[in-house]
Design a protein around this motif. Structure first.
Motif, PDB file in Angstrom:
ATOM      1  N   LEU A  74      66.455 -46.187  62.763  1.00  0.00           N
ATOM      2  CA  LEU A  74      65.641 -46.924  61.958  1.00  0.00           C
ATOM      3  C   LEU A  74      66.424 -48.493  61.679  1.00  0.00           C
ATOM      4  O   LEU A  74      65.792 -49.423  61.774  1.00  0.00           O
ATOM      5  CB  LEU A  74      65.719 -46.504  60.399  1.00  0.00           C
ATOM      6  N   ARG A  77      66.267 -49.649  65.711  1.00  0.00           N
ATOM      7  CA  ARG A  77      64.666 -49.436  66.180  1.00  0.00           C
ATOM      8  C   ARG A  77      64.866 -49.055  67.733  1.00  0.00           C
ATOM      9  O   ARG A  77      64.027 -49.544  68.361  1.00  0.00           O
ATOM     10  CB  ARG A  77      64.084 -50.842  66.253  1.00  0.00           C
ATOM     11  N   GLN A  78      65.819 -48.166  67.868  1.00  0.00           N
ATOM     12  CA  GLN A  78      65.651 -47.575  69.096  1.00  0.00           C
ATOM     13  C   GLN A  78      66.112 -46.145  69.003  1.00  0.00           C
ATOM     14  O   GLN A  78      66.958 -45.640  68.187  1.00  0.00           O
ATOM     15  CB  GLN A  78      66.854 -48.270  69.958  1.00  0.00           C
TER      16      GLN A  78
END
Length: 271
Positions: A74, A77-78
């Motif tokens: 989170l 973002r990967q």
């Protein structure tokens, strides 16, 4: 509930929740076969809580790793780790039962009032989905592990899990079947199924608990505590030995049991 009924139903729930033979069907059939009144909702919630605690404790390391990895994903973002990917795929697979669970449950409540109809449904789903499990086990390539499940795979498994609200289908049975069809190994399909059980049982238990809170019926706390404790012990042992057993032997013993059980129900219905 007397002691024998508590012990029987708690043992049945703990044993059948994670085996591909349908716990909901056995919780309906056991009282009918042994001449007990159908247990109340509070007891069902208690024994499901026991199995929930069992699966959380058994997979505690995997769950902790997934929570940490999902938090990192989170932030970045990967999906850089297998643990984050698996955690999010569990979330994706849970979505169909969130959307479809309530309509299916309302339909089930209407059918539950007719003992003959529910027994016929259990017999049909026990046999039908048992044969589908055998087909998936024979057809599956068994080359992937649970960390290779993609979002389409997770959605497919989740859609089939929603069908398992129908008694006799078996939540673990139909999700393991889906995993096998997607090329997972038997152990990986079972592990994904068991991890998926955590949010599913948690949500179902929360809904039933809210229903109980608004009820004025008296609560037998001793029966609930004893049932939850025994179902926890039996479920923990069942998870452990099933994961060892299934890779070597496969699904055929459970398929045979399901066909025999469904056949017996049909014979008793139409004698």
């Amino acid at each position: 509930m007397d002691i024998s009924q508590i012990l029987l139903l708690a043992f049945v729930q703990g044993l059948t929740e994670f085996l591909p033979i349908s716990s909901s069907a056995h919780l309906v059939l056991a009282p009918l076969l042994f001449g007990y009144a159908l247990q109340d909702l509070a007891f069902d919630v208690a024994v499901h809580l026991g199995t929930l605690v069992a699966v959380i404790l058994y997979f505690r390391r995997e769950i902790a790793a997934m929570v940490v990895a999902m938090s990192d994903s989170l932030a970045t973002r990967q999906l850089t780790s297998p643990e984050a990917r698996l955690g999010w795929m569990i979330v994706v697979a849970t979505l169909p039962v969130v959307i479809l669970g309530l309509p299916f449950k309302m339909l089930l409540e209407m059918l539950r009032a007719d003992e003959r109809m529910i027994a016929l449904i259990i017999a049909s789903t026990t046999i039908g989905f048992g044969l589908l499990l055998w087909w998936a086990d024979a057809r599956g390539r068994r080359v992937r592990d649970e960390y290779q499940v993609g979002w389409r795979d997770a959605l497919f498994i989740g859609l089939l899990q929603a069908v398992a609200i129908i008694p006799g289908t078996s939540r673990s049975g139909i999700t393991i079947m889906a995993g096998l069809l997607l090329g997972l190994t038997r152990r990986a399909a079972a592990r994904f199924s068991f991890l998926l059980a955590i949010p599913t049982i948690l949500m179902a238990g929360a809904l039933e608990t809210l229903h109980l809170v608004g009820s004025s019926e008296p609560v037998d706390w001793f029966a609930l505590a004893l049932g939850a404790t025994l179902s926890f012990i039996v479920a923990y042992l069942t998870i452990h030995y099933f994961l060892q057993f299934v890779e070597r032997v496969g699904m055929l013993p459970f398929v045979i049991y399901r066909v025999l059980l469904g056949g017996l129900i049909l014979v008793l219905l139409y004698l």
